[in-house]
Write a protein that holds these residues in place. Structure first.
Motif, PDB file in Angstrom:
ATOM      1  N   GLN A  56      -6.030  -7.417   5.028  1.00  0.00           N
ATOM      2  CA  GLN A  56      -5.612  -6.036   4.802  1.00  0.00           C
ATOM      3  C   GLN A  56      -4.152  -5.874   5.189  1.00  0.00           C
ATOM      4  O   GLN A  56      -3.780  -6.129   6.338  1.00  0.00           O
ATOM      5  CB  GLN A  56      -6.474  -5.043   5.578  1.00  0.00           C
ATOM      6  CG  GLN A  56      -6.125  -3.599   5.251  1.00  0.00           C
ATOM      7  CD  GLN A  56      -7.062  -2.590   5.859  1.00  0.00           C
ATOM      8  OE1 GLN A  56      -7.653  -2.801   6.912  1.00  0.00           O
ATOM      9  NE2 GLN A  56      -7.223  -1.448   5.174  1.00  0.00           N
ATOM     10  N   GLY A 110      -0.612  -0.927   1.691  1.00  0.00           N
ATOM     11  CA  GLY A 110      -0.331  -0.843   0.266  1.00  0.00           C
ATOM     12  C   GLY A 110      -1.109  -1.810  -0.609  1.00  0.00           C
ATOM     13  O   GLY A 110      -1.156  -1.646  -1.819  1.00  0.00           O
ATOM     14  N   GLN A 111      -1.737  -2.803  -0.016  1.00  0.00           N
ATOM     15  CA  GLN A 111      -2.498  -3.793  -0.792  1.00  0.00           C
ATOM     16  C   GLN A 111      -3.999  -3.677  -0.604  1.00  0.00           C
ATOM     17  O   GLN A 111      -4.776  -4.398  -1.221  1.00  0.00           O
ATOM     18  CB  GLN A 111      -2.057  -5.215  -0.442  1.00  0.00           C
ATOM     19  CG  GLN A 111      -0.664  -5.549  -0.913  1.00  0.00           C
ATOM     20  CD  GLN A 111      -0.511  -5.429  -2.411  1.00  0.00           C
ATOM     21  OE1 GLN A 111      -1.336  -5.930  -3.192  1.00  0.00           O
ATOM     22  NE2 GLN A 111       0.520  -4.728  -2.852  1.00  0.00           N
ATOM     23  N   GLY A 112      -4.400  -2.791   0.264  1.00  0.00           N
ATOM     24  CA  GLY A 112      -5.833  -2.609   0.440  1.00  0.00           C
ATOM     25  C   GLY A 112      -6.492  -3.808   1.076  1.00  0.00           C
ATOM     26  O   GLY A 112      -5.892  -4.528   1.867  1.00  0.00           O
ATOM     27  N   LEU A 113      -7.738  -4.021   0.683  1.00  0.00           N
ATOM     28  CA  LEU A 113      -8.525  -5.131   1.222  1.00  0.00           C
ATOM     29  C   LEU A 113      -8.597  -6.215   0.155  1.00  0.00           C
ATOM     30  O   LEU A 113      -9.248  -6.060  -0.864  1.00  0.00           O
ATOM     31  CB  LEU A 113      -9.941  -4.643   1.553  1.00  0.00           C
ATOM     32  CG  LEU A 113     -10.038  -3.646   2.696  1.00  0.00           C
ATOM     33  CD1 LEU A 113     -11.284  -2.782   2.571  1.00  0.00           C
ATOM     34  CD2 LEU A 113     -10.066  -4.397   4.016  1.00  0.00           C
TER      35      LEU A 113
END
Lengths: 111, 114
Positions: free
Chosen positions: B37, B40-43
């Motif tokens: 995580q 801005g890129q999430g999971l």
């Protein structure tokens, strides 16, 4: 390839109003769609999920809808409260055992 | 029932080093997934293990590897660390029954690469 798009990335709503977050998925084999809430500094927690044989599911102020034909699913939060402020993630599963997450929506509840 | 645990919780390493992270799933859960995580890129999905076998893999370089033991505990290893590997690494476990599964997340390991 497998992809989950989530919109909007940021959402601000007045306390008491409704919030809607939308997701689309790419793989028609996806059959399970969970939604997670992550508060600042905490781990993601499941808030609601829906399976591909169901079109809608509701749990108190939270509801999720699924349109398999369009590969869309949405989270609806009604009567928003300050404690609803968090980042929300949608996800789609690909059997066996893979879950792809969207990039998240930061929800701000305004007083 | 005890939740998912991860150790260590925080880690500071320098470029070029390697690191091993550990995840203990909820008792009875046989599936363990790992995610990276970043803001801005999430999971982002790294890999998933089920009954000691890697069943799914994400789009990460070979520097990222993992394994699962007979008690379902899982480890993730990152070799030749890069600055871009700084992130929160989350593991999640599930029963993996039927055609869907609920994942329960651990608190994460925050890795800082200097």
């Amino acid at each position: 390839g497998e992809n989950v798009e989530q919109h909007p990335s940021t959402l601000s709503v007045q306390e008491g109003d409704s919030a809607v977050i939308k997701c689309t998925y790419s793989d028609s084999a996806s059959n399970y769609f969970p939604w997670y809430k992550q508060e600042l500094g905490k781990r993601p927690q499941l808030i609601i999920d829906i399976r591909s044989n169901v079109g809608e599911k509701k749990d108190q102020r939270i509801a999720v809808t699924l349109n398999k034909t369009a590969k869309h699913f949405s989270l609806h939060i009604t009567e928003t409260q300050p404690e609803d402020s968090a980042v929300y993630f949608c996800a789609a599963s690909l059997p066996p055992g893979k879950i792809i997450f969207g990039k998240g929506t930061r929800l701000h509840i305004l007083p | 029932k005890a939740g998912v645990t991860q150790t260590p919780r925080y880690l500071i390493k320098t470029r070029g080093q390697q690191v091993t992270l550990s995840c203990s799933p909820i008792s009875g859960h046989r599936s363990v997934s790992w995610y990276q995580q970043t803001p801005g890129q999430g999971l982002q999905f790294l890999f998933e293990y089920f009954s000691e076998t890697q069943r799914n893999k994400g789009n990460f370089p070979g520097r990222f590897s993992g394994r699962q033991f007979s008690n379902s505990r899982s480890e993730m290893n990152v070799s030749t660390l890069e600055l871009g590997d700084s992130a929160l690494y989350l593991c999640a476990s599930s029963l993996d029954t039927g055609d869907g599964k609920t994942q329960y997340f651990g608190p994460g390991t925050r890795l800082l690469v200097l």
